[in-house]
Design an enzyme around this catalytic site. Structure first.
Site, PDB file in Angstrom:
ATOM      1  N   SER A  19     170.408 -51.992  15.461  1.00  0.00           N
ATOM      2  CA  SER A  19     169.183 -52.344  14.559  1.00  0.00           C
ATOM      3  C   SER A  19     168.047 -53.549  15.054  1.00  0.00           C
ATOM      4  O   SER A  19     168.866 -54.523  15.666  1.00  0.00           O
ATOM      5  CB  SER A  19     169.562 -52.665  13.246  1.00  0.00           C
ATOM      6  OG  SER A  19     168.399 -53.098  12.621  1.00  0.00           O
ATOM      7  N   SER A  21     166.023 -54.907  13.246  1.00  0.00           N
ATOM      8  CA  SER A  21     165.839 -55.711  12.160  1.00  0.00           C
ATOM      9  C   SER A  21     165.960 -57.134  11.963  1.00  0.00           C
ATOM     10  O   SER A  21     165.409 -57.983  11.448  1.00  0.00           O
ATOM     11  CB  SER A  21     166.291 -54.949  10.503  1.00  0.00           C
ATOM     12  OG  SER A  21     165.686 -53.758  10.547  1.00  0.00           O
ATOM     13  N   LYS A  69     169.923 -44.402   2.042  1.00  0.00           N
ATOM     14  CA  LYS A  69     168.584 -44.594   1.435  1.00  0.00           C
ATOM     15  C   LYS A  69     168.504 -43.697   0.269  1.00  0.00           C
ATOM     16  O   LYS A  69     167.989 -44.047  -1.050  1.00  0.00           O
ATOM     17  CB  LYS A  69     167.542 -44.143   2.467  1.00  0.00           C
ATOM     18  CG  LYS A  69     167.114 -44.990   3.472  1.00  0.00           C
ATOM     19  CD  LYS A  69     166.035 -44.461   4.241  1.00  0.00           C
ATOM     20  CE  LYS A  69     165.902 -45.556   5.331  1.00  0.00           C
ATOM     21  NZ  LYS A  69     164.750 -45.158   6.089  1.00  0.00           N
ATOM     22  N   ALA A 130     161.284 -33.045   6.520  1.00  0.00           N
ATOM     23  CA  ALA A 130     161.460 -33.559   5.266  1.00  0.00           C
ATOM     24  C   ALA A 130     162.419 -34.201   4.773  1.00  0.00           C
ATOM     25  O   ALA A 130     162.914 -33.950   3.515  1.00  0.00           O
ATOM     26  CB  ALA A 130     160.886 -32.283   4.336  1.00  0.00           C
ATOM     27  N   TYR A 233     161.418 -44.732  17.474  1.00  0.00           N
ATOM     28  CA  TYR A 233     160.705 -45.773  18.487  1.00  0.00           C
ATOM     29  C   TYR A 233     161.795 -46.119  19.644  1.00  0.00           C
ATOM     30  O   TYR A 233     161.587 -46.722  20.397  1.00  0.00           O
ATOM     31  CB  TYR A 233     160.510 -47.135  17.640  1.00  0.00           C
ATOM     32  CG  TYR A 233     161.832 -47.552  16.802  1.00  0.00           C
ATOM     33  CD1 TYR A 233     162.853 -48.314  17.414  1.00  0.00           C
ATOM     34  CD2 TYR A 233     161.843 -47.238  15.447  1.00  0.00           C
ATOM     35  CE1 TYR A 233     163.925 -48.580  16.610  1.00  0.00           C
ATOM     36  CE2 TYR A 233     162.871 -47.673  14.625  1.00  0.00           C
ATOM     37  CZ  TYR A 233     164.032 -48.413  15.253  1.00  0.00           C
ATOM     38  OH  TYR A 233     164.967 -48.572  14.415  1.00  0.00           O
ATOM     39  N   GLY A 254     157.055 -44.857  16.737  1.00  0.00           N
ATOM     40  CA  GLY A 254     157.315 -45.482  15.530  1.00  0.00           C
ATOM     41  C   GLY A 254     157.603 -46.868  15.443  1.00  0.00           C
ATOM     42  O   GLY A 254     157.984 -47.614  14.371  1.00  0.00           O
TER      43      GLY A 254
HETATM   44  P1  NAP Z   1     167.037 -37.535   7.723  1.00  0.00           P
HETATM   45  O1  NAP Z   1     166.893 -37.962   6.357  1.00  0.00           O
HETATM   46  O2  NAP Z   1     168.182 -37.250   8.452  1.00  0.00           O
HETATM   47  O3  NAP Z   1     165.842 -36.350   8.188  1.00  0.00           O
HETATM   48  C1  NAP Z   1     165.983 -35.842   9.218  1.00  0.00           C
HETATM   49  C2  NAP Z   1     165.009 -34.677   9.388  1.00  0.00           C
HETATM   50  O4  NAP Z   1     164.932 -34.050  10.494  1.00  0.00           O
HETATM   51  C3  NAP Z   1     165.122 -33.453   8.280  1.00  0.00           C
HETATM   52  O5  NAP Z   1     163.895 -32.967   7.886  1.00  0.00           O
HETATM   53  C4  NAP Z   1     165.887 -32.575   9.235  1.00  0.00           C
HETATM   54  O6  NAP Z   1     165.828 -31.270   8.669  1.00  0.00           O
HETATM   55  C5  NAP Z   1     165.211 -32.658  10.586  1.00  0.00           C
HETATM   56  N1  NAP Z   1     165.717 -32.011  11.440  1.00  0.00           N
HETATM   57  C6  NAP Z   1     167.099 -32.519  12.169  1.00  0.00           C
HETATM   58  N2  NAP Z   1     167.310 -31.706  13.054  1.00  0.00           N
HETATM   59  C7  NAP Z   1     166.434 -30.619  12.966  1.00  0.00           C
HETATM   60  C8  NAP Z   1     166.227 -29.605  13.960  1.00  0.00           C
HETATM   61  N3  NAP Z   1     167.225 -29.135  15.159  1.00  0.00           N
HETATM   62  N4  NAP Z   1     165.363 -28.757  13.806  1.00  0.00           N
HETATM   63  C9  NAP Z   1     164.316 -29.120  12.801  1.00  0.00           C
HETATM   64  N5  NAP Z   1     164.438 -30.114  12.007  1.00  0.00           N
HETATM   65  C10 NAP Z   1     165.486 -30.877  12.329  1.00  0.00           C
HETATM   66  O7  NAP Z   1     166.510 -38.764   8.698  1.00  0.00           O
HETATM   67  P2  NAP Z   1     165.422 -39.886   8.343  1.00  0.00           P
HETATM   68  O8  NAP Z   1     165.716 -40.996   7.869  1.00  0.00           O
HETATM   69  O9  NAP Z   1     164.133 -39.122   7.419  1.00  0.00           O
HETATM   70  O10 NAP Z   1     164.631 -40.206   9.720  1.00  0.00           O
HETATM   71  C11 NAP Z   1     163.967 -39.262  10.560  1.00  0.00           C
HETATM   72  C12 NAP Z   1     163.633 -39.830  12.045  1.00  0.00           C
HETATM   73  O11 NAP Z   1     162.734 -41.011  11.373  1.00  0.00           O
HETATM   74  C13 NAP Z   1     164.650 -40.551  12.588  1.00  0.00           C
HETATM   75  O12 NAP Z   1     164.412 -40.140  13.825  1.00  0.00           O
HETATM   76  C14 NAP Z   1     164.488 -41.799  12.395  1.00  0.00           C
HETATM   77  O13 NAP Z   1     164.954 -42.608  13.497  1.00  0.00           O
HETATM   78  C15 NAP Z   1     163.175 -42.017  12.190  1.00  0.00           C
HETATM   79  N6  NAP Z   1     162.751 -43.533  11.219  1.00  0.00           N
HETATM   80  C16 NAP Z   1     161.799 -44.239  11.813  1.00  0.00           C
HETATM   81  C17 NAP Z   1     161.622 -45.478  11.015  1.00  0.00           C
HETATM   82  C18 NAP Z   1     160.756 -46.364  11.737  1.00  0.00           C
HETATM   83  O14 NAP Z   1     160.561 -47.560  11.076  1.00  0.00           O
HETATM   84  N7  NAP Z   1     159.940 -46.077  12.657  1.00  0.00           N
HETATM   85  C19 NAP Z   1     162.250 -45.503   9.816  1.00  0.00           C
HETATM   86  C20 NAP Z   1     162.963 -44.455   9.417  1.00  0.00           C
HETATM   87  C21 NAP Z   1     163.071 -43.577   9.925  1.00  0.00           C
HETATM   88  P3  NAP Z   1     166.412 -30.514   7.623  1.00  0.00           P
HETATM   89  O15 NAP Z   1     165.789 -31.180   6.251  1.00  0.00           O
HETATM   90  O16 NAP Z   1     166.164 -29.196   7.705  1.00  0.00           O
HETATM   91  O17 NAP Z   1     168.174 -30.780   7.544  1.00  0.00           O
END
Ligand code: NAP
Length: 289
Positions: A19, A21, A69, A130, A233, A254
């Site tokens: 992290s 953070s 979360k 989502a 990111y 990101g």
């Molecule tokens: P999450 O709750 O696990 O959600 C992941 C999403 O990706 C879900 O919608 C999942 O689909 C989809 N997914 C995973 N594999 C897939 C595939 N093969 N094909 C299609 N969809 C797929 O994770 P999250 O916390 O939302 O994080 C998502 C991303 O955002 C990560 O890369 C994370 O590092 C990034 N993030 C960045 C920040 C930042 O500050 N920049 C903050 C938070 C998160 P399903 O719903 O169908 O399972």
């Protein structure tokens, strides 16, 4: 210097040791001369045990990431309206033993976009994925000029509950939200043809899960003024963003979301502003090492 009065903040997640953070928040405490430190708790404990630890040890504030979360929600005393709507919290404040949960991810993303591209049209926005982060971005979208959001998500067991949550957000925030299964190629092509802003909120493109959220050939067909954004990111430029850049689209990674969501958490905990310019400089330096 750490003293008997030093307040403790931290991130609870697993994995967590990568992290950024601690760097961000400890720079903030130094900027504002706040006697506090931010550490990482790489934990796989039950959410109830995490909540109890915050309370028992008097930890002043916590950020949450995977897998907490959503699961920590029942273990705080108060939830902000946006955390309730998005179904996730990323920040907890310990207010004299009362735990208050909020979500700064959505506002963090849109603030970063606003700062990087203030003139960018985002009325018609498409979100790929989502999950927790996507829902926070969707929940906040109406406050940042988005009129119609089209979401693509895998048609798996979470599809019906996501559809229900999106309907609730649409009604509460007075915004149009459409949901399609990821494999509806016709809907994807039609929607991309008129989109102003395309956001990858899936895990696809991370170091551990490389790849594209949509076929690269589709990226070339998106209108040239469309901003392509990625919540990821690490790496700073995913395969999706690289292809978008090479097809002459504006892009956004990101990192800004990371800094801005942290700034909002910092402000919520301390009532003080995080000055972000030196943080961006430090993160750029860190990425070179
Ligand atoms: P999450 O709750 O696990 O959600 C992941 C999403 O990706 C879900 O919608 C999942 O689909 C989809 N997914 C995973 N594999 C897939 C595939 N093969 N094909 C299609 N969809 C797929 O994770 P999250 O916390 O939302 O994080 C998502 C991303 O955002 C990560 O890369 C994370 O590092 C990034 N993030 C960045 C920040 C930042 O500050 N920049 C903050 C938070 C998160 P399903 O719903 O169908 O399972």
């Amino acid at each position: 210097m750490i003293t008997g009065e030093t307040l403790l903040y931290g991130l609870v997640a697993h994995p967590a040791h990568h992290s950024l953070s601690p760097l961000i928040h400890n720079m903030g405490f130094d900027q504002q001369a706040i006697n506090a430190r931010y550490v990482v708790f790489d934990s796989q404990s039950q959410p109830a045990a995490v909540s109890q630890a915050i309370d028992t040890l008097g930890i002043a504030g916590i950020n949450l990431s995977m897998p907490y979360k959503q699961t920590m929600r029942p273990f705080v005393d108060t939830l902000s309206p946006s955390a309730q709507l998005s179904g996730a919290i990323n920040t907890i404040k310990n207010d004299n033993g009362r735990l208050i949960g909020i979500n700064t991810d959505g506002d963090g993303f849109w603030r970063a976009l606003q700062q990087a591209s203030p003139m960018q049209n985002r009325a018609q926005t498409v979100i790929l994925g989502a999950g927790g982060a996507a829902l926070a971005v969707i929940e906040a979208a109406a406050s940042y000029g988005v009129q119609t959001l089209t979401v693509f998500k895998r048609a798996n067991q979470t599809y019906p509950q996501v559809a229900k949550r999106l309907a609730k957000i649409a009604t509460t925030r007075h915004i149009t939200i459409n949901l399609y299964p990821f494999d509806d190629e016709v809907a994807l092509q039609q929607t991309l043809a008129t989109t102003d802003c395309l956001i990858n909120a899936t895990n696809l493109g991370m170091q551990a899960t490389p790849g594209f959220p949509i076929a690269p050939r589709l990226i070339a067909q998106i209108p040239s003024a469309c901003l392509c954004a990625d919540l990821i990111y690490a790496p700073r430029e995913t395969a999706f963003l690289k292809t978008a850049r090479l097809t002459n689209h504006p892009t956004l990674n990101g990192l800004g979301m990371l800094v801005e969501q942290a700034a909002l958490s910092f402000e919520f905990w301390t009532g003080k502003t995080l000055v972000t310019a030196p943080i961006y400089a430090a993160l750029t330096e860190e990425n070179k090492q």
